[in-house]
Motif scaffolding. Structure first.
Motif, short mmCIF file in Angstrom:
data_model
loop_
_atom_site.label_atom_id
_atom_site.label_comp_id
_atom_site.label_asym_id
_atom_site.label_seq_id
_atom_site.Cartn_x
_atom_site.Cartn_y
_atom_site.Cartn_z
N LEU A 32 -2.98 -32.91 -46.33
CA LEU A 32 -3.87 -33.11 -46.37
C LEU A 32 -4.36 -32.47 -47.80
O LEU A 32 -4.96 -32.41 -48.80
CB LEU A 32 -5.19 -32.96 -45.87
CG LEU A 32 -5.37 -34.29 -44.52
CD1 LEU A 32 -6.49 -33.41 -44.02
CD2 LEU A 32 -5.52 -35.73 -45.30
N LEU A 230 -17.10 -36.26 -40.76
CA LEU A 230 -15.92 -36.33 -40.86
C LEU A 230 -15.18 -37.02 -39.88
O LEU A 230 -14.70 -37.07 -40.00
CB LEU A 230 -16.20 -34.57 -41.64
CG LEU A 230 -16.57 -34.33 -42.08
CD1 LEU A 230 -16.68 -32.64 -42.66
CD2 LEU A 230 -16.65 -34.65 -43.66
N THR A 233 -14.54 -40.26 -40.80
CA THR A 233 -14.28 -40.93 -42.01
C THR A 233 -12.83 -39.94 -42.21
O THR A 233 -12.18 -40.74 -41.70
CB THR A 233 -15.05 -40.27 -42.62
OG1 THR A 233 -15.74 -38.60 -42.92
CG2 THR A 233 -16.31 -41.47 -42.93
N GLN A 234 -12.57 -39.34 -42.53
CA GLN A 234 -11.14 -37.76 -43.13
C GLN A 234 -10.44 -37.48 -42.41
O GLN A 234 -9.19 -38.46 -41.47
CB GLN A 234 -11.58 -37.17 -43.25
CG GLN A 234 -10.10 -36.12 -44.36
CD GLN A 234 -9.72 -37.41 -44.95
OE1 GLN A 234 -10.72 -37.54 -46.24
NE2 GLN A 234 -8.72 -38.01 -44.82
N VAL A 252 -10.50 -47.62 -48.05
CA VAL A 252 -10.58 -45.77 -47.77
C VAL A 252 -12.64 -45.81 -49.07
O VAL A 252 -13.69 -44.97 -48.47
CB VAL A 252 -9.28 -44.45 -48.41
CG1 VAL A 252 -10.19 -43.61 -49.11
CG2 VAL A 252 -8.47 -45.09 -47.81
N PHE A 256 -15.76 -44.52 -46.11
CA PHE A 256 -16.70 -43.44 -46.87
C PHE A 256 -18.32 -43.94 -47.36
O PHE A 256 -19.08 -43.11 -46.80
CB PHE A 256 -16.20 -42.47 -47.76
CG PHE A 256 -15.29 -42.11 -47.33
CD1 PHE A 256 -15.23 -40.76 -47.54
CD2 PHE A 256 -13.45 -42.01 -48.18
CE1 PHE A 256 -14.48 -39.63 -46.01
CE2 PHE A 256 -13.00 -40.76 -47.41
CZ PHE A 256 -13.81 -40.14 -46.82
N ASN A 276 -15.46 -38.82 -51.35
CA ASN A 276 -13.85 -39.28 -51.25
C ASN A 276 -13.11 -38.12 -50.42
O ASN A 276 -13.93 -37.39 -50.01
CB ASN A 276 -13.66 -39.38 -53.03
CG ASN A 276 -14.12 -38.49 -53.35
OD1 ASN A 276 -13.76 -37.36 -52.72
ND2 ASN A 276 -14.99 -38.10 -54.45
N GLU A 277 -11.73 -38.59 -50.47
CA GLU A 277 -11.17 -37.93 -49.26
C GLU A 277 -11.37 -36.80 -49.83
O GLU A 277 -11.47 -35.48 -49.28
CB GLU A 277 -9.97 -38.62 -49.23
CG GLU A 277 -9.78 -40.03 -48.62
CD GLU A 277 -7.52 -39.93 -47.88
OE1 GLU A 277 -7.68 -39.01 -47.19
OE2 GLU A 277 -7.57 -40.69 -48.46
N GLU A 278 -11.21 -36.04 -51.45
CA GLU A 278 -10.82 -34.60 -52.01
C GLU A 278 -12.06 -33.79 -51.08
O GLU A 278 -12.02 -32.84 -50.62
CB GLU A 278 -11.23 -35.10 -53.21
CG GLU A 278 -10.01 -35.41 -53.77
CD GLU A 278 -9.40 -36.49 -54.07
OE1 GLU A 278 -8.16 -37.24 -53.61
OE2 GLU A 278 -10.58 -37.38 -54.08
N ALA A 280 -13.48 -34.56 -48.79
CA ALA A 280 -13.66 -34.66 -47.39
C ALA A 280 -13.06 -33.53 -46.43
O ALA A 280 -13.72 -33.19 -45.30
CB ALA A 280 -14.36 -35.59 -46.40
N ILE A 281 -11.90 -33.54 -47.69
CA ILE A 281 -10.70 -32.62 -47.12
C ILE A 281 -10.97 -31.06 -46.92
O ILE A 281 -11.56 -30.27 -46.51
CB ILE A 281 -9.65 -32.55 -47.96
CG1 ILE A 281 -8.75 -34.19 -47.71
CG2 ILE A 281 -8.62 -31.79 -47.44
CD1 ILE A 281 -7.82 -34.72 -48.55
N LEU A 284 -13.86 -30.69 -44.27
CA LEU A 284 -13.29 -30.22 -42.98
C LEU A 284 -11.64 -29.21 -42.95
O LEU A 284 -12.62 -28.70 -41.92
CB LEU A 284 -12.32 -31.54 -42.64
CG LEU A 284 -11.75 -31.64 -41.66
CD1 LEU A 284 -12.48 -32.78 -40.81
CD2 LEU A 284 -10.38 -32.31 -41.79
#
Length: 404
Positions: A32, A230, A233-234, A252, A256, A276-278, A280-281, A284
């Protein structure tokens, strides 16, 4: 925007050195972090500290005026009557009118088509989605001593894991049906009831127990609610991928977007919710890496979830219930890793490894979709699997006695 803290960090806030630190240094978190174009500095996490002392003031006000005044059962009936547009005393109707008027139920930022894509991804996973939620997201959350303290203070161990899972499956199935989270639909009712239960639990803990905010922050505080978001989602995405699913970029984005709306309805401030994932990472990382490690309560909750299949009323035979426990233990170790399972005191399993067949099945289905198979076929099949689980819980487990 997150502002710099003006409050002293509570006891629960510390740089993690075992459970979650291992995740980011030797577990799934390594991959991640590679998705980010920057290095993360734990000093930045301090900006979130004030959220440990914030909660859902709007829902708190509602339960003070209704549920705590008239009693839980009466307040619950009033809420359902309101959502089903039945007759209510004018005074009570005004309270609910005021509550819902302060929630943007149809935000102009919502793309309903994209949101439905996210719902269908949740359905497409079928049993795998439920496995990831149970054996990865939920069990993995027990590695934090703090976020689970409200469960202990509200008697979750005595009430039992069976009921909690039954309620979770009901919530999940209802909200992931496309079109079912619009105002007054069943999924929407599930979201509102959950928000109210959070507020009731918080008020109970604050009024009836020796909860110490200087140690744990507020019960069910805003940062922990963001962490729950989170998880759906993530963390859920990481679990799906490990189980053999390969969500598309649109799926994806849809996931979200779907959970952004759900969490908005649950009372999480909109500006906190990742798109988005970025994003969320990063969130997290900051939450997990500032969590005090699991304690005896964590192990007790993990053990209760481990033993949940034994105390369920389905499958009907004791042998098959033991087999279900072993299968879930396999997924715990496969998804969380042996290191985390050891910290949580989870048993090892040999026979449960038969469950790897489900992962092979998922990979086969994903290959067929890539080769041109109709994705909707798998969405429909997954939705049916989840609905069947919901019905089983409803039939066999909703009358489970306390402690089961």
């Amino acid at each position: 925007m997150i502002t710099k803290p003006k409050l002293e960090a509570p006891f629960r806030y510390k740089h993690n050195t075992s459970s979650f630190a291992h995740y980011w240094s030797a577990g799934a978190g390594v991959e991640l972090l590679h998705k980010l174009d920057k290095n993360l500095d734990l000093k930045e996490a301090e900006a979130y500290i004030p959220l440990l002392f914030k909660s859902d003031d709007l829902a708190d006000k509602l339960v003070e005026e209704v549920h705590l005044k008239f009693g839980f059962a009466a307040g619950h009936r009033m809420l359902i009557d309101y959502l089903e547009n039945r007759t209510l005393a004018q005074y009570v109707r005004f309270i609910f009118d005021d509550f819902f008027a302060k929630i943007d139920l149809e935000p102009n930022w919502v793309d309903w088509d994209l949101l439905a894509v996210g719902q269908r991804l949740c359905q497409r996973g079928g049993l795998t989605s439920l496995i990831v939620l149970r054996d990865y997201c939920l069990m993995g959350g027990y590695e934090s001593a703090a976020i689970n303290k409200p469960l202990i203070y509200t008697g979750a161990l005595e009430k039992g894991a069976v009921r909690r899972l039954s309620d979770t499956v009901e919530f999940w199935v209802q909200i992931t049906k496309p079109g079912n989270i619009h105002y007054r639909k069943e999924g929407f009712k599930q979201i509102v009831r959950t928000r109210i239960m959070h507020a009731l639990s918080r008020k109970h803990i604050q009024k009836k127990t020796d909860w110490d905010e200087s140690s744990w922050g507020k019960p069910l505080n805003t940062w922990d609610m963001l962490a729950t978001h989170l998880g759906f989602t993530q963390v859920f995405l990481v679990g799906l991928r490990k189980m053999g699913l390969e969500p598309t970029k649109e799926e994806v984005a849809g996931l979200f977007h779907f959970w952004k709306y759900v969490s908005h309805l649950l009372g999480v401030p909109l500006e906190l919710l990742a798109d988005n994932e970025e994003e969320a990472i990063e969130q997290l990382y900051y939450w997990t890496m500032t969590q005090r490690e699991g304690d005896a309560d964590s192990k007790s909750l993990a053990h209760a979830l481990q033993e949940e299949p034994i105390h369920a009323f389905y499958p009907k035979t004791a042998l098959m219930r033991k087999m279900m426990r072993e299968i879930h233990l396999f997924y715990n170790h496969y998804l969380l890793g042996d290191y985390s399972c050891s910290l949580l005191g989870l048993s090892k399993t040999t026979i449960g490894r038969l469950a790897v067949a489900n992962i092979w099945r998922n990979r086969k289905h994903e290959k067929l979709i890539v080769e041109g198979a109709d994705r909707q076929i798998y969405i429909d099949a997954g939705a049916l699997e989840q609905e069947n689980v919901r019905k089983l819980y409803e039939k066999f487990n909703r009358q489970a006695p306390r402690g089961s």
